[in-house]
Design a protein around this motif. Sequence first.
Motif, PDB file in Angstrom:
ATOM      1  N   ARG A 265       0.819  -1.207   0.000  1.00 51.65           N
ATOM      2  CA  ARG A 265       0.000   0.000   0.000  1.00 51.65           C
ATOM      3  C   ARG A 265       0.855   1.260   0.000  1.00 51.65           C
ATOM      4  O   ARG A 265       0.439   2.283  -0.550  1.00 51.65           O
ATOM      5  CB  ARG A 265      -0.971  -0.034   1.174  1.00 51.65           C
ATOM      6  CG  ARG A 265      -2.103  -1.004   0.871  1.00 51.65           C
ATOM      7  CD  ARG A 265      -3.211  -1.066   1.862  1.00 51.65           C
ATOM      8  NE  ARG A 265      -4.266  -1.928   1.305  1.00 51.65           N
ATOM      9  CZ  ARG A 265      -5.149  -2.563   2.031  1.00 51.65           C
ATOM     10  NH1 ARG A 265      -5.134  -2.467   3.358  1.00 51.65           N
ATOM     11  NH2 ARG A 265      -6.070  -3.322   1.456  1.00 51.65           N
ATOM     12  N   VAL A 266       2.036   1.182   0.595  1.00 55.42           N
ATOM     13  CA  VAL A 266       2.965   2.298   0.459  1.00 55.42           C
ATOM     14  C   VAL A 266       3.339   2.461  -1.014  1.00 55.42           C
ATOM     15  O   VAL A 266       3.352   3.576  -1.557  1.00 55.42           O
ATOM     16  CB  VAL A 266       4.226   2.067   1.307  1.00 55.42           C
ATOM     17  CG1 VAL A 266       5.274   3.134   1.009  1.00 55.42           C
ATOM     18  CG2 VAL A 266       3.885   2.075   2.793  1.00 55.42           C
ATOM     19  N   ALA A 267       3.626   1.335  -1.654  1.00 55.19           N
ATOM     20  CA  ALA A 267       3.928   1.377  -3.091  1.00 55.19           C
ATOM     21  C   ALA A 267       2.730   1.891  -3.878  1.00 55.19           C
ATOM     22  O   ALA A 267       2.879   2.661  -4.834  1.00 55.19           O
ATOM     23  CB  ALA A 267       4.324  -0.014  -3.581  1.00 55.19           C
ATOM     24  N   GLY A 268       1.527   1.474  -3.485  1.00 54.18           N
ATOM     25  CA  GLY A 268       0.317   1.945  -4.150  1.00 54.18           C
ATOM     26  C   GLY A 268       0.139   3.446  -4.033  1.00 54.18           C
ATOM     27  O   GLY A 268      -0.360   4.097  -4.954  1.00 54.18           O
ATOM     28  N   ALA A 269       0.534   4.013  -2.881  1.00 55.34           N
ATOM     29  CA  ALA A 269       0.456   5.462  -2.705  1.00 55.34           C
ATOM     30  C   ALA A 269       1.382   6.178  -3.684  1.00 55.34           C
ATOM     31  O   ALA A 269       1.069   7.264  -4.168  1.00 55.34           O
ATOM     32  CB  ALA A 269       0.811   5.837  -1.270  1.00 55.34           C
ATOM     33  N   VAL A 270       2.532   5.548  -3.967  1.00 58.42           N
ATOM     34  CA  VAL A 270       3.474   6.129  -4.933  1.00 58.42           C
ATOM     35  C   VAL A 270       2.955   5.926  -6.359  1.00 58.42           C
ATOM     36  O   VAL A 270       2.897   6.864  -7.163  1.00 58.42           O
ATOM     37  CB  VAL A 270       4.868   5.500  -4.782  1.00 58.42           C
ATOM     38  CG1 VAL A 270       5.819   6.031  -5.863  1.00 58.42           C
ATOM     39  CG2 VAL A 270       5.431   5.784  -3.393  1.00 58.42           C
ATOM     40  N   TRP A 271       2.575   4.696  -6.671  1.00 55.31           N
ATOM     41  CA  TRP A 271       2.093   4.386  -8.030  1.00 55.31           C
ATOM     42  C   TRP A 271       0.835   5.173  -8.368  1.00 55.31           C
ATOM     43  O   TRP A 271       0.628   5.568  -9.518  1.00 55.31           O
ATOM     44  CB  TRP A 271       1.798   2.899  -8.153  1.00 55.31           C
ATOM     45  CG  TRP A 271       3.002   2.023  -7.966  1.00 55.31           C
ATOM     46  CD1 TRP A 271       4.302   2.370  -8.161  1.00 55.31           C
ATOM     47  CD2 TRP A 271       3.012   0.663  -7.535  1.00 55.31           C
ATOM     48  NE1 TRP A 271       5.129   1.298  -7.881  1.00 55.31           N
ATOM     49  CE2 TRP A 271       4.365   0.247  -7.493  1.00 55.31           C
ATOM     50  CE3 TRP A 271       2.023  -0.252  -7.183  1.00 55.31           C
ATOM     51  CZ2 TRP A 271       4.745  -1.039  -7.117  1.00 55.31           C
ATOM     52  CZ3 TRP A 271       2.380  -1.530  -6.803  1.00 55.31           C
ATOM     53  CH2 TRP A 271       3.730  -1.919  -6.768  1.00 55.31           C
ATOM     54  N   GLY A 272      -0.027   5.386  -7.359  1.00 60.15           N
ATOM     55  CA  GLY A 272      -1.277   6.089  -7.604  1.00 60.15           C
ATOM     56  C   GLY A 272      -1.085   7.514  -8.082  1.00 60.15           C
ATOM     57  O   GLY A 272      -1.974   8.077  -8.717  1.00 60.15           O
ATOM     58  N   GLY A 273       0.071   8.110  -7.747  1.00 59.90           N
ATOM     59  CA  GLY A 273       0.356   9.447  -8.218  1.00 59.90           C
ATOM     60  C   GLY A 273       1.021   9.484  -9.582  1.00 59.90           C
ATOM     61  O   GLY A 273       1.208  10.560 -10.150  1.00 59.90           O
ATOM     62  N   ARG A 274       1.373   8.299 -10.118  1.00 59.75           N
ATOM     63  CA  ARG A 274       2.111   8.243 -11.379  1.00 59.75           C
ATOM     64  C   ARG A 274       1.352   7.525 -12.493  1.00 59.75           C
ATOM     65  O   ARG A 274       1.608   7.777 -13.676  1.00 59.75           O
ATOM     66  CB  ARG A 274       3.457   7.537 -11.158  1.00 59.75           C
ATOM     67  CG  ARG A 274       4.363   8.247 -10.179  1.00 59.75           C
ATOM     68  CD  ARG A 274       5.684   7.512 -10.028  1.00 59.75           C
ATOM     69  NE  ARG A 274       6.580   8.197  -9.085  1.00 59.75           N
ATOM     70  CZ  ARG A 274       7.784   7.761  -8.755  1.00 59.75           C
ATOM     71  NH1 ARG A 274       8.250   6.650  -9.306  1.00 59.75           N
ATOM     72  NH2 ARG A 274       8.520   8.437  -7.894  1.00 59.75           N
ATOM     73  N   PHE A 275       0.489   6.595 -12.132  1.00 55.44           N
ATOM     74  CA  PHE A 275      -0.198   5.785 -13.124  1.00 55.44           C
ATOM     75  C   PHE A 275      -1.705   5.899 -12.953  1.00 55.44           C
ATOM     76  O   PHE A 275      -2.201   6.279 -11.894  1.00 55.44           O
ATOM     77  CB  PHE A 275       0.219   4.311 -13.012  1.00 55.44           C
ATOM     78  CG  PHE A 275       1.699   4.087 -13.130  1.00 55.44           C
ATOM     79  CD1 PHE A 275       2.334   4.138 -14.362  1.00 55.44           C
ATOM     80  CD2 PHE A 275       2.465   3.828 -12.009  1.00 55.44           C
ATOM     81  CE1 PHE A 275       3.698   3.934 -14.477  1.00 55.44           C
ATOM     82  CE2 PHE A 275       3.833   3.619 -12.103  1.00 55.44           C
ATOM     83  CZ  PHE A 275       4.452   3.672 -13.344  1.00 55.44           C
ATOM     84  N   GLN A 276      -2.442   5.523 -14.003  1.00 53.42           N
ATOM     85  CA  GLN A 276      -3.896   5.504 -13.927  1.00 53.42           C
ATOM     86  C   GLN A 276      -4.342   4.431 -12.930  1.00 53.42           C
ATOM     87  O   GLN A 276      -3.670   3.429 -12.715  1.00 53.42           O
ATOM     88  CB  GLN A 276      -4.493   5.210 -15.293  1.00 53.42           C
ATOM     89  CG  GLN A 276      -4.355   6.350 -16.293  1.00 53.42           C
ATOM     90  CD  GLN A 276      -5.117   6.087 -17.570  1.00 53.42           C
ATOM     91  OE1 GLN A 276      -5.532   4.951 -17.825  1.00 53.42           O
ATOM     92  NE2 GLN A 276      -5.312   7.112 -18.376  1.00 53.42           N
ATOM     93  N   ALA A 277      -5.511   4.658 -12.353  1.00 54.60           N
ATOM     94  CA  ALA A 277      -6.014   3.761 -11.323  1.00 54.60           C
ATOM     95  C   ALA A 277      -6.164   2.330 -11.834  1.00 54.60           C
ATOM     96  O   ALA A 277      -5.807   1.369 -11.141  1.00 54.60           O
ATOM     97  CB  ALA A 277      -7.354   4.266 -10.797  1.00 54.60           C
ATOM     98  N   PHE A 278      -6.696   2.163 -13.057  1.00 51.53           N
ATOM     99  CA  PHE A 278      -6.880   0.822 -13.584  1.00 51.53           C
ATOM    100  C   PHE A 278      -5.541   0.123 -13.838  1.00 51.53           C
ATOM    101  O   PHE A 278      -5.447  -1.108 -13.742  1.00 51.53           O
ATOM    102  CB  PHE A 278      -7.699   0.861 -14.874  1.00 51.53           C
ATOM    103  CG  PHE A 278      -9.174   0.745 -14.639  1.00 51.53           C
ATOM    104  CD1 PHE A 278      -9.723  -0.392 -14.068  1.00 51.53           C
ATOM    105  CD2 PHE A 278     -10.031   1.779 -14.993  1.00 51.53           C
ATOM    106  CE1 PHE A 278     -11.089  -0.498 -13.845  1.00 51.53           C
ATOM    107  CE2 PHE A 278     -11.399   1.677 -14.786  1.00 51.53           C
ATOM    108  CZ  PHE A 278     -11.927   0.542 -14.209  1.00 51.53           C
ATOM    109  N   THR A 279      -4.506   0.863 -14.159  1.00 59.67           N
ATOM    110  CA  THR A 279      -3.184   0.272 -14.356  1.00 59.67           C
ATOM    111  C   THR A 279      -2.644  -0.279 -13.038  1.00 59.67           C
ATOM    112  O   THR A 279      -2.108  -1.395 -12.985  1.00 59.67           O
ATOM    113  CB  THR A 279      -2.214   1.321 -14.919  1.00 59.67           C
ATOM    114  OG1 THR A 279      -2.714   1.805 -16.165  1.00 59.67           O
ATOM    115  CG2 THR A 279      -0.825   0.732 -15.129  1.00 59.67           C
ATOM    116  N   VAL A 280      -2.780   0.495 -11.976  1.00 61.88           N
ATOM    117  CA  VAL A 280      -2.349   0.047 -10.651  1.00 61.88           C
ATOM    118  C   VAL A 280      -3.127  -1.196 -10.234  1.00 61.88           C
ATOM    119  O   VAL A 280      -2.554  -2.173  -9.729  1.00 61.88           O
ATOM    120  CB  VAL A 280      -2.541   1.167  -9.613  1.00 61.88           C
ATOM    121  CG1 VAL A 280      -2.206   0.672  -8.207  1.00 61.88           C
ATOM    122  CG2 VAL A 280      -1.682   2.374  -9.963  1.00 61.88           C
ATOM    123  N   LEU A 281      -4.420  -1.181 -10.477  1.00 55.30           N
ATOM    124  CA  LEU A 281      -5.267  -2.308 -10.101  1.00 55.30           C
ATOM    125  C   LEU A 281      -4.876  -3.575 -10.863  1.00 55.30           C
ATOM    126  O   LEU A 281      -4.698  -4.649 -10.269  1.00 55.30           O
ATOM    127  CB  LEU A 281      -6.729  -1.961 -10.366  1.00 55.30           C
ATOM    128  CG  LEU A 281      -7.778  -3.015  -9.997  1.00 55.30           C
ATOM    129  CD1 LEU A 281      -7.712  -3.364  -8.524  1.00 55.30           C
ATOM    130  CD2 LEU A 281      -9.173  -2.529 -10.375  1.00 55.30           C
TER     131      LEU A 281
END
Length: 396
Positions: A265-281
């Motif tokens: 989830r820490v990584a998700g907080a970083v990825w969420g600011g860089r990639f689209q939500a569906f990409t992270v999912l």
Amino acid sequence: MNHALEGARQTMTDRQILGMTFVIMLAMGVLSAALGPALDDLAEQTGSSLDMLGAIFTASFGGTMLAQASGGPLNDRFGQRPVMLAGVVLGAVGALGIVLSQTLWLTLASAVIFGMGFGALDVSSNVLIAEVFAARSVPILNLLHVFFGVGSVIGPGIASVTISLWDTALPSLWVGMAVILLPLFGILRLKAGPVRAKGELAPVDVFSYRAPLLWALGVLMMLYVAIEAGLGAWTKTYADRSTSLSEEAAALLTSGFWFALTIGRVAGAVWGGRFQAFTVLGASLVGMLAGAVVLLVGHGNIALTVLAVLIIGVWAGPPFPTAIAIATRLFRSGPGKATGMVVSLASLGAAIFPWLQGVVLEQGGTGAYAVFIGGLTLAMVVLYAEIRRRMAKVPA
């Protein structure tokens, strides 16, 4: 950061609201994750078999689902404060009943009450943060859920220590009860009325309970939480029976799963600011599938079992908060209803599948359990691919 808010005006700053919800998530994590290591103690205390006591998860998440389904519309109409206050009271009373109960029926009834408190706090905290930080909801919601993961590491960790010292995991539940009461003052500072973000994100569609994307996200999260809650509950038992790990080490592996999820989830907080939500999912679901393959291939092997649990844990971090962010972004006219719908379907999975996993583990053995986990992760990836195929034109 200051946001223009519609509806009720709260007396807390954005940072204070975030801090309050951090504590709420921490307490929820401690109580939820400590329940798994305490199953043996509760079974002995109530004179029940382990597979019968597995119904505690069905009862708990059944209560959670009821509170989430009703809490979403209540948030939209009355705001977060009354729903969150009810959540704290119900959560503490239910946890107390679980710890003190001497009969199975009272334990299950207390689990329903605890689940209702959990559900009320869950949906209200997520909606509140999604609205206050609407433009950055994916990274901030992932950060919020980091604290659920922190609590989920602390809970089994405390259980492991108390098992070593006193041969019982129940004190970890007492700790969780103390923590869940801490946010009361902050909640009381929220004025009544729904918080709404103003003019930050235009709605993609008006809210409808019949929206295909809403149902698809809900079913996807149902499968996801089935894995998250199931592994959190049964990792100790699975590792203890399938490998030569000691009971204490197996309990620590449960803590390791939640620690890995927290890192995710820490990584998700970083990825969420860089990639689209569906990409992270999507990336997260594929990662969980890879971990499930390792679990199946490494059945009986300590190193591969530990590795598989950690892989699944890391990639299990971002999906849930990311799905909530998607739901609140797409349904701006009813963020509480959308969140309530997604998380209540998720809780339906948590009510059914951990109990079912316990039955599979008891009746089919550890090999069947590993296959079952693999099947759930594969189903998630297939459903996600179908969602993207059908709704590729819908921005997230």
